[in-house]
Write a protein that holds these residues in place. Structure first.
Motif, PDB file in Angstrom:
ATOM      1  N   ILE A  20       9.250  14.729  -5.953  1.00  0.00           N
ATOM      2  CA  ILE A  20       8.596  14.622  -4.643  1.00  0.00           C
ATOM      3  C   ILE A  20       7.109  14.334  -4.819  1.00  0.00           C
ATOM      4  O   ILE A  20       6.544  13.445  -4.169  1.00  0.00           O
ATOM      5  N   ALA A  21       6.452  15.095  -5.701  1.00  0.00           N
ATOM      6  CA  ALA A  21       5.016  14.896  -5.923  1.00  0.00           C
ATOM      7  C   ALA A  21       4.735  13.519  -6.504  1.00  0.00           C
ATOM      8  O   ALA A  21       3.788  12.839  -6.094  1.00  0.00           O
ATOM      9  N   ALA A  22       5.560  13.090  -7.461  1.00  0.00           N
ATOM     10  CA  ALA A  22       5.361  11.774  -8.075  1.00  0.00           C
ATOM     11  C   ALA A  22       5.530  10.661  -7.044  1.00  0.00           C
ATOM     12  O   ALA A  22       4.844   9.639  -7.105  1.00  0.00           O
ATOM     13  N   SER A  23       6.446  10.856  -6.113  1.00  0.00           N
ATOM     14  CA  SER A  23       6.693   9.836  -5.088  1.00  0.00           C
ATOM     15  C   SER A  23       5.450   9.570  -4.255  1.00  0.00           C
ATOM     16  O   SER A  23       5.180   8.420  -3.881  1.00  0.00           O
ATOM     17  N   TYR A  24       4.669  10.629  -3.991  1.00  0.00           N
ATOM     18  CA  TYR A  24       3.456  10.406  -3.198  1.00  0.00           C
ATOM     19  C   TYR A  24       2.273   9.997  -4.060  1.00  0.00           C
ATOM     20  O   TYR A  24       1.725   8.907  -3.902  1.00  0.00           O
ATOM     21  N   TRP A  25       1.869  10.888  -4.992  1.00  0.00           N
ATOM     22  CA  TRP A  25       0.612  10.642  -5.711  1.00  0.00           C
ATOM     23  C   TRP A  25       0.682   9.438  -6.642  1.00  0.00           C
ATOM     24  O   TRP A  25      -0.293   8.722  -6.793  1.00  0.00           O
ATOM     25  N   SER A  26       1.814   9.202  -7.262  1.00  0.00           N
ATOM     26  CA  SER A  26       1.901   8.115  -8.236  1.00  0.00           C
ATOM     27  C   SER A  26       2.400   6.803  -7.642  1.00  0.00           C
ATOM     28  O   SER A  26       2.229   5.751  -8.264  1.00  0.00           O
ATOM     29  N   LEU A  27       3.016   6.852  -6.457  1.00  0.00           N
ATOM     30  CA  LEU A  27       3.638   5.647  -5.911  1.00  0.00           C
ATOM     31  C   LEU A  27       3.142   5.297  -4.509  1.00  0.00           C
ATOM     32  O   LEU A  27       2.589   4.221  -4.284  1.00  0.00           O
ATOM     33  N   LEU A  28       3.332   6.189  -3.548  1.00  0.00           N
ATOM     34  CA  LEU A  28       2.995   5.853  -2.160  1.00  0.00           C
ATOM     35  C   LEU A  28       1.486   5.742  -1.931  1.00  0.00           C
ATOM     36  O   LEU A  28       1.018   4.807  -1.267  1.00  0.00           O
ATOM     37  N   ALA A  29       0.724   6.682  -2.460  1.00  0.00           N
ATOM     38  CA  ALA A  29      -0.735   6.640  -2.246  1.00  0.00           C
ATOM     39  C   ALA A  29      -1.358   5.367  -2.835  1.00  0.00           C
ATOM     40  O   ALA A  29      -2.134   4.684  -2.156  1.00  0.00           O
ATOM     41  N   PRO A  30      -1.028   4.994  -4.088  1.00  0.00           N
ATOM     42  CA  PRO A  30      -1.563   3.721  -4.596  1.00  0.00           C
ATOM     43  C   PRO A  30      -1.080   2.513  -3.808  1.00  0.00           C
ATOM     44  O   PRO A  30      -1.835   1.558  -3.609  1.00  0.00           O
ATOM     45  N   ALA A  31       0.167   2.548  -3.350  1.00  0.00           N
ATOM     46  CA  ALA A  31       0.702   1.422  -2.580  1.00  0.00           C
ATOM     47  C   ALA A  31      -0.070   1.233  -1.281  1.00  0.00           C
ATOM     48  O   ALA A  31      -0.393   0.105  -0.883  1.00  0.00           O
ATOM     49  N   LEU A  32      -0.391   2.335  -0.613  1.00  0.00           N
ATOM     50  CA  LEU A  32      -1.163   2.258   0.629  1.00  0.00           C
ATOM     51  C   LEU A  32      -2.575   1.748   0.365  1.00  0.00           C
ATOM     52  O   LEU A  32      -3.113   0.949   1.138  1.00  0.00           O
ATOM     53  N   ALA A  33      -3.171   2.182  -0.739  1.00  0.00           N
ATOM     54  CA  ALA A  33      -4.528   1.740  -1.078  1.00  0.00           C
ATOM     55  C   ALA A  33      -4.553   0.243  -1.383  1.00  0.00           C
ATOM     56  O   ALA A  33      -5.503  -0.461  -1.019  1.00  0.00           O
ATOM     57  N   MET A  34      -3.511  -0.255  -2.037  1.00  0.00           N
ATOM     58  CA  MET A  34      -3.447  -1.685  -2.369  1.00  0.00           C
ATOM     59  C   MET A  34      -3.280  -2.559  -1.138  1.00  0.00           C
ATOM     60  O   MET A  34      -3.625  -3.738  -1.147  1.00  0.00           O
ATOM     61  N   GLY A  35      -2.731  -1.973  -0.071  1.00  0.00           N
ATOM     62  CA  GLY A  35      -2.489  -2.756   1.141  1.00  0.00           C
ATOM     63  C   GLY A  35      -3.686  -2.854   2.062  1.00  0.00           C
ATOM     64  O   GLY A  35      -3.641  -3.567   3.074  1.00  0.00           O
ATOM     65  N   GLU A  36      -4.781  -2.153   1.741  1.00  0.00           N
ATOM     66  CA  GLU A  36      -5.975  -2.187   2.591  1.00  0.00           C
ATOM     67  C   GLU A  36      -6.638  -3.561   2.544  1.00  0.00           C
ATOM     68  O   GLU A  36      -6.677  -4.214   1.513  1.00  0.00           O
ATOM     69  N   GLY A  37      -7.164  -3.971   3.710  1.00  0.00           N
ATOM     70  CA  GLY A  37      -7.911  -5.217   3.783  1.00  0.00           C
ATOM     71  C   GLY A  37      -7.056  -6.458   3.885  1.00  0.00           C
ATOM     72  O   GLY A  37      -7.570  -7.577   3.780  1.00  0.00           O
ATOM     73  N   LYS A  38      -5.771  -6.295   4.090  1.00  0.00           N
ATOM     74  CA  LYS A  38      -4.872  -7.446   4.232  1.00  0.00           C
ATOM     75  C   LYS A  38      -4.739  -7.843   5.706  1.00  0.00           C
ATOM     76  O   LYS A  38      -5.232  -7.156   6.608  1.00  0.00           O
ATOM     77  N   ALA A  39      -4.059  -8.955   5.945  1.00  0.00           N
ATOM     78  CA  ALA A  39      -3.907  -9.452   7.311  1.00  0.00           C
ATOM     79  C   ALA A  39      -2.983  -8.569   8.143  1.00  0.00           C
ATOM     80  O   ALA A  39      -3.014  -8.607   9.368  1.00  0.00           O
ATOM     81  N   PHE A  40      -2.180  -7.750   7.489  1.00  0.00           N
ATOM     82  CA  PHE A  40      -1.245  -6.876   8.192  1.00  0.00           C
ATOM     83  C   PHE A  40      -1.574  -5.425   7.852  1.00  0.00           C
ATOM     84  O   PHE A  40      -2.261  -5.146   6.864  1.00  0.00           O
ATOM     85  N   PRO A  41      -1.117  -4.479   8.676  1.00  0.00           N
ATOM     86  CA  PRO A  41      -1.420  -3.063   8.405  1.00  0.00           C
ATOM     87  C   PRO A  41      -0.933  -2.633   7.025  1.00  0.00           C
ATOM     88  O   PRO A  41       0.138  -3.049   6.570  1.00  0.00           O
ATOM     89  N   ALA A  42      -1.694  -1.779   6.367  1.00  0.00           N
ATOM     90  CA  ALA A  42      -1.349  -1.342   5.009  1.00  0.00           C
ATOM     91  C   ALA A  42      -0.026  -0.601   4.963  1.00  0.00           C
ATOM     92  O   ALA A  42       0.698  -0.657   3.962  1.00  0.00           O
ATOM     93  N   TRP A  43       0.313   0.082   6.066  1.00  0.00           N
ATOM     94  CA  TRP A  43       1.525   0.894   6.063  1.00  0.00           C
ATOM     95  C   TRP A  43       2.800   0.058   6.197  1.00  0.00           C
ATOM     96  O   TRP A  43       3.888   0.537   5.872  1.00  0.00           O
ATOM     97  N   LEU A  44       2.666  -1.192   6.665  1.00  0.00           N
ATOM     98  CA  LEU A  44       3.858  -1.988   6.968  1.00  0.00           C
ATOM     99  C   LEU A  44       4.712  -2.282   5.727  1.00  0.00           C
ATOM    100  O   LEU A  44       5.902  -1.937   5.700  1.00  0.00           O
TER     101      LEU A  44
END
Length: 270
Positions: free
Chosen positions: A55-79
Protein backbone atom coordinates in the motif's frame (compact mmCIF):
# COMPACT_ATOMS: atom_id res chain seq x y z
CA UNK A 1 26.91 1.05 -5.47
CA UNK A 2 24.84 3.90 -6.89
CA UNK A 3 27.63 4.83 -9.32
CA UNK A 4 27.86 1.23 -10.54
CA UNK A 5 24.10 1.01 -11.10
CA UNK A 6 24.08 4.31 -12.99
CA UNK A 7 26.37 2.75 -15.60
CA UNK A 8 23.86 -0.05 -16.26
CA UNK A 9 20.92 0.23 -18.67
CA UNK A 10 17.54 0.67 -16.91
CA UNK A 11 16.39 -2.76 -18.10
CA UNK A 12 19.53 -4.26 -16.57
CA UNK A 13 18.91 -2.34 -13.35
CA UNK A 14 15.37 -3.70 -13.18
CA UNK A 15 16.68 -7.20 -13.84
CA UNK A 16 19.19 -6.98 -11.00
CA UNK A 17 16.61 -5.52 -8.63
CA UNK A 18 14.12 -8.27 -9.43
CA UNK A 19 16.82 -10.90 -8.87
CA UNK A 20 17.10 -9.50 -5.34
CA UNK A 21 13.33 -9.64 -4.76
CA UNK A 22 13.21 -13.20 -6.10
CA UNK A 23 16.12 -14.09 -3.82
CA UNK A 24 14.18 -12.81 -0.83
CA UNK A 25 11.22 -14.96 -1.87
CA UNK A 26 13.56 -17.95 -2.02
CA UNK A 27 14.94 -17.12 1.43
CA UNK A 28 11.43 -17.00 2.84
CA UNK A 29 10.56 -20.29 1.19
CA UNK A 30 13.78 -21.75 2.60
CA UNK A 31 12.48 -21.40 6.16
CA UNK A 32 10.63 -24.65 5.52
CA UNK A 33 13.97 -26.37 6.22
CA UNK A 34 14.08 -25.00 9.75
CA UNK A 35 13.25 -27.38 12.54
CA UNK A 36 10.15 -25.51 13.63
CA UNK A 37 7.89 -23.71 11.18
CA UNK A 38 5.96 -20.54 12.15
CA UNK A 39 2.37 -20.84 13.30
CA UNK A 40 -0.75 -19.39 11.72
CA UNK A 41 -0.61 -16.22 13.81
CA UNK A 42 2.92 -15.46 12.60
CA UNK A 43 1.99 -16.06 8.97
CA UNK A 44 -1.05 -13.79 9.27
CA UNK A 45 1.11 -11.03 10.76
CA UNK A 46 3.58 -11.41 7.90
CA UNK A 47 0.85 -11.27 5.28
CA UNK A 48 -0.44 -8.09 6.92
CA UNK A 49 3.10 -6.70 6.82
CA UNK A 50 3.34 -7.47 3.09
CA UNK A 51 0.02 -5.68 2.51
CA UNK A 52 1.24 -2.58 4.35
CA UNK A 53 4.43 -2.42 2.29
CA UNK A 54 2.49 -2.74 -0.96
CA UNK A 55 0.00 0.00 0.00
CA UNK A 56 2.76 2.45 0.96
CA UNK A 57 4.81 1.63 -2.14
CA UNK A 58 1.76 2.20 -4.34
CA UNK A 59 1.53 5.81 -3.19
CA UNK A 60 5.04 7.04 -2.39
CA UNK A 61 6.92 5.13 -5.08
CA UNK A 62 4.32 5.12 -7.86
CA UNK A 63 1.30 7.42 -7.59
CA UNK A 64 3.02 10.49 -6.12
CA UNK A 65 5.77 10.56 -8.79
CA UNK A 66 3.18 9.92 -11.51
CA UNK A 67 1.13 12.92 -10.38
CA UNK A 68 4.24 15.11 -10.23
CA UNK A 69 5.23 14.11 -13.78
CA UNK A 70 1.80 15.11 -15.06
CA UNK A 71 2.08 18.73 -13.86
CA UNK A 72 2.23 21.45 -16.49
CA UNK A 73 0.66 19.39 -19.26
CA UNK A 74 -2.30 20.33 -21.45
CA UNK A 75 -4.57 18.03 -19.44
CA UNK A 76 -5.06 17.68 -15.66
CA UNK A 77 -2.28 15.73 -13.94
CA UNK A 78 -4.76 13.38 -12.30
CA UNK A 79 -6.35 12.25 -15.58
CA UNK A 80 -3.70 9.78 -16.89
CA UNK A 81 -2.93 8.68 -13.34
CA UNK A 82 -6.56 7.90 -12.55
CA UNK A 83 -6.98 6.10 -15.87
CA UNK A 84 -3.81 4.06 -15.40
CA UNK A 85 -4.74 3.19 -11.81
CA UNK A 86 -8.14 1.83 -12.84
CA UNK A 87 -6.64 -0.02 -15.80
CA UNK A 88 -4.15 -1.71 -13.46
CA UNK A 89 -6.96 -2.96 -11.26
CA UNK A 90 -8.98 -4.09 -14.27
CA UNK A 91 -5.98 -5.96 -15.67
CA UNK A 92 -5.49 -7.92 -12.45
CA UNK A 93 -9.23 -8.57 -12.24
CA UNK A 94 -9.10 -10.06 -15.73
CA UNK A 95 -6.22 -12.35 -14.81
CA UNK A 96 -7.89 -13.21 -11.50
CA UNK A 97 -11.03 -14.23 -13.35
CA UNK A 98 -9.31 -16.67 -15.70
CA UNK A 99 -6.11 -17.91 -14.02
CA UNK A 100 -6.83 -20.96 -11.83
CA UNK A 101 -5.55 -20.23 -8.32
CA UNK A 102 -6.29 -20.81 -4.66
CA UNK A 103 -5.69 -18.26 -1.93
CA UNK A 104 -3.73 -19.26 1.15
CA UNK A 105 -5.80 -20.79 3.95
CA UNK A 106 -8.78 -21.28 1.64
CA UNK A 107 -10.32 -24.76 1.03
CA UNK A 108 -9.90 -26.40 -2.36
CA UNK A 109 -13.60 -25.80 -3.07
CA UNK A 110 -13.00 -22.02 -3.12
CA UNK A 111 -10.44 -22.07 -5.94
CA UNK A 112 -10.92 -19.18 -8.40
CA UNK A 113 -10.48 -18.83 -12.14
CA UNK A 114 -11.26 -21.39 -14.79
CA UNK A 115 -12.26 -24.73 -13.18
CA UNK A 116 -9.40 -27.21 -13.24
CA UNK A 117 -8.23 -30.43 -11.62
CA UNK A 118 -4.77 -29.07 -10.90
CA UNK A 119 -3.33 -29.96 -7.52
CA UNK A 120 -3.80 -27.69 -4.53
CA UNK A 121 -0.06 -26.96 -4.41
CA UNK A 122 -0.10 -25.72 -8.01
CA UNK A 123 -3.08 -23.46 -7.34
CA UNK A 124 -1.41 -21.97 -4.25
CA UNK A 125 1.75 -21.18 -6.19
CA UNK A 126 -0.29 -19.52 -8.95
CA UNK A 127 -2.05 -17.34 -6.36
CA UNK A 128 1.27 -15.95 -5.05
CA UNK A 129 2.53 -15.64 -8.63
CA UNK A 130 -0.48 -13.42 -9.28
CA UNK A 131 0.62 -11.26 -6.31
CA UNK A 132 4.08 -10.85 -7.79
CA UNK A 133 3.12 -9.60 -11.26
CA UNK A 134 2.30 -6.02 -10.15
CA UNK A 135 5.32 -5.99 -7.84
CA UNK A 136 7.62 -6.80 -10.76
CA UNK A 137 5.95 -4.19 -12.95
CA UNK A 138 6.37 -1.59 -10.22
CA UNK A 139 10.11 -2.27 -10.00
CA UNK A 140 10.48 -2.15 -13.78
CA UNK A 141 8.66 1.14 -14.33
CA UNK A 142 10.47 2.74 -11.37
CA UNK A 143 13.90 2.01 -12.86
CA UNK A 144 12.60 2.83 -16.33
CA UNK A 145 11.53 6.25 -15.07
CA UNK A 146 15.04 6.94 -13.83
CA UNK A 147 16.51 5.90 -17.17
CA UNK A 148 14.06 8.14 -18.99
CA UNK A 149 15.51 11.12 -17.14
CA UNK A 150 12.41 12.34 -15.31
CA UNK A 151 13.32 14.78 -12.54
CA UNK A 152 10.73 13.32 -10.19
CA UNK A 153 12.26 9.83 -10.42
CA UNK A 154 15.47 8.92 -8.60
CA UNK A 155 17.64 5.83 -8.57
CA UNK A 156 17.67 5.82 -4.78
CA UNK A 157 13.86 5.87 -4.81
CA UNK A 158 13.75 2.92 -7.21
CA UNK A 159 16.20 1.06 -4.97
CA UNK A 160 14.03 1.82 -1.95
CA UNK A 161 11.04 0.36 -3.77
CA UNK A 162 12.96 -2.81 -4.67
CA UNK A 163 14.22 -3.09 -1.11
CA UNK A 164 10.72 -2.74 0.34
CA UNK A 165 9.22 -5.28 -2.05
CA UNK A 166 12.12 -7.64 -1.36
CA UNK A 167 11.53 -7.41 2.39
CA UNK A 168 7.85 -8.23 2.04
CA UNK A 169 8.64 -11.08 -0.38
CA UNK A 170 10.30 -12.95 2.48
CA UNK A 171 7.02 -13.62 4.30
CA UNK A 172 5.29 -14.30 0.98
CA UNK A 173 7.77 -17.09 0.20
CA UNK A 174 7.28 -18.46 3.68
CA UNK A 175 3.50 -18.24 3.33
CA UNK A 176 3.69 -20.59 0.34
CA UNK A 177 6.26 -23.17 1.43
CA UNK A 178 5.09 -23.69 5.01
CA UNK A 179 1.41 -24.47 4.22
CA UNK A 180 2.49 -26.78 1.39
CA UNK A 181 4.76 -28.68 3.78
CA UNK A 182 1.88 -28.98 6.23
CA UNK A 183 -0.27 -30.31 3.42
CA UNK A 184 2.10 -33.24 2.97
CA UNK A 185 4.68 -32.10 0.40
CA UNK A 186 8.34 -32.77 1.09
CA UNK A 187 10.50 -29.89 2.31
CA UNK A 188 12.31 -29.78 -1.04
CA UNK A 189 9.13 -29.60 -3.11
CA UNK A 190 7.63 -27.04 -0.76
CA UNK A 191 10.75 -24.87 -1.09
CA UNK A 192 10.85 -25.19 -4.88
CA UNK A 193 7.20 -24.19 -5.14
CA UNK A 194 7.70 -21.22 -2.83
CA UNK A 195 10.69 -19.77 -4.64
CA UNK A 196 9.17 -20.45 -8.05
CA UNK A 197 6.31 -18.05 -7.28
CA UNK A 198 8.82 -15.16 -7.26
CA UNK A 199 10.35 -15.86 -10.67
CA UNK A 200 7.55 -13.99 -12.45
CA UNK A 201 8.78 -10.74 -10.87
CA UNK A 202 11.94 -10.93 -12.99
CA UNK A 203 9.99 -11.09 -16.25
CA UNK A 204 7.49 -8.42 -15.16
CA UNK A 205 10.27 -6.05 -14.07
CA UNK A 206 12.20 -6.39 -17.32
CA UNK A 207 8.99 -5.92 -19.34
CA UNK A 208 7.98 -2.83 -17.33
CA UNK A 209 11.37 -1.17 -17.72
CA UNK A 210 11.55 -1.96 -21.44
CA UNK A 211 8.08 -0.51 -22.10
CA UNK A 212 8.85 2.71 -20.25
CA UNK A 213 12.18 3.20 -22.05
CA UNK A 214 10.47 2.60 -25.40
CA UNK A 215 7.49 4.88 -24.70
CA UNK A 216 8.49 7.60 -22.22
CA UNK A 217 5.24 9.65 -22.54
CA UNK A 218 3.34 6.70 -21.07
CA UNK A 219 5.35 6.78 -17.84
CA UNK A 220 2.75 8.45 -15.55
CA UNK A 221 0.17 5.95 -16.75
CA UNK A 222 2.60 3.05 -16.36
CA UNK A 223 3.42 4.03 -12.77
CA UNK A 224 -0.24 4.36 -11.83
CA UNK A 225 -1.07 1.11 -13.68
CA UNK A 226 1.39 -0.76 -11.43
CA UNK A 227 -0.08 0.97 -8.37
CA UNK A 228 -3.62 0.01 -9.35
CA UNK A 229 -2.59 -3.60 -9.86
CA UNK A 230 -0.89 -3.72 -6.45
CA UNK A 231 -3.83 -2.16 -4.61
CA UNK A 232 -6.18 -4.66 -6.28
CA UNK A 233 -4.05 -7.56 -5.04
CA UNK A 234 -3.85 -6.12 -1.52
CA UNK A 235 -7.58 -5.52 -1.13
CA UNK A 236 -8.84 -8.56 -3.01
CA UNK A 237 -6.36 -11.15 -1.75
CA UNK A 238 -3.60 -10.30 0.75
CA UNK A 239 -5.66 -8.60 3.48
CA UNK A 240 -8.54 -11.13 3.35
CA UNK A 241 -6.01 -13.97 3.59
CA UNK A 242 -4.36 -12.38 6.64
CA UNK A 243 -7.71 -11.88 8.40
CA UNK A 244 -9.25 -15.29 7.65
CA UNK A 245 -7.56 -17.11 10.54
CA UNK A 246 -9.15 -14.87 13.16
CA UNK A 247 -5.89 -13.10 14.05
CA UNK A 248 -7.32 -9.76 12.99
CA UNK A 249 -5.50 -7.56 15.48
CA UNK A 250 -2.01 -8.92 14.80
CA UNK A 251 -2.64 -8.94 11.04
CA UNK A 252 -3.74 -5.30 11.18
CA UNK A 253 -0.69 -4.43 13.25
CA UNK A 254 1.41 -6.07 10.56
CA UNK A 255 -0.21 -3.80 7.96
CA UNK A 256 0.61 -0.71 10.04
CA UNK A 257 4.24 -1.75 10.56
CA UNK A 258 4.72 -2.65 6.89
CA UNK A 259 3.21 0.64 5.75
CA UNK A 260 5.40 2.64 8.13
CA UNK A 261 8.59 0.83 7.13
CA UNK A 262 7.99 1.34 3.40
CA UNK A 263 7.14 5.00 3.98
CA UNK A 264 10.38 5.51 5.89
CA UNK A 265 12.41 3.70 3.22
CA UNK A 266 10.95 5.75 0.39
CA UNK A 267 11.20 9.11 2.13
CA UNK A 268 14.67 8.48 3.58
CA UNK A 269 16.21 6.98 0.43
CA UNK A 270 14.04 8.59 -2.25
Amino acid sequence: MIDVLLSIHPVGQAFLASLFTWGMTACGAGTVYLGRNPGRKTLDAMLGFAAGVMIAASYWSLLAPALAMGEGKAFPAWLPVAFGFLCGGAFLRLIDNFLPHLHLNFPRSEAEGIPTRWRRSTLLVLAITLHNIPEGLAIGVAFGAVGAGFSDASLSGAIALALGIGIQNFPEGMAVSVPLFRDGLTRRRSFMAGQLSGVVEIFAAVLGAALVVAAEPLLPMALSFAAGAMIFVVVEEVIPESQRGGNTDIATLGVMIGFTLMMILDVALG
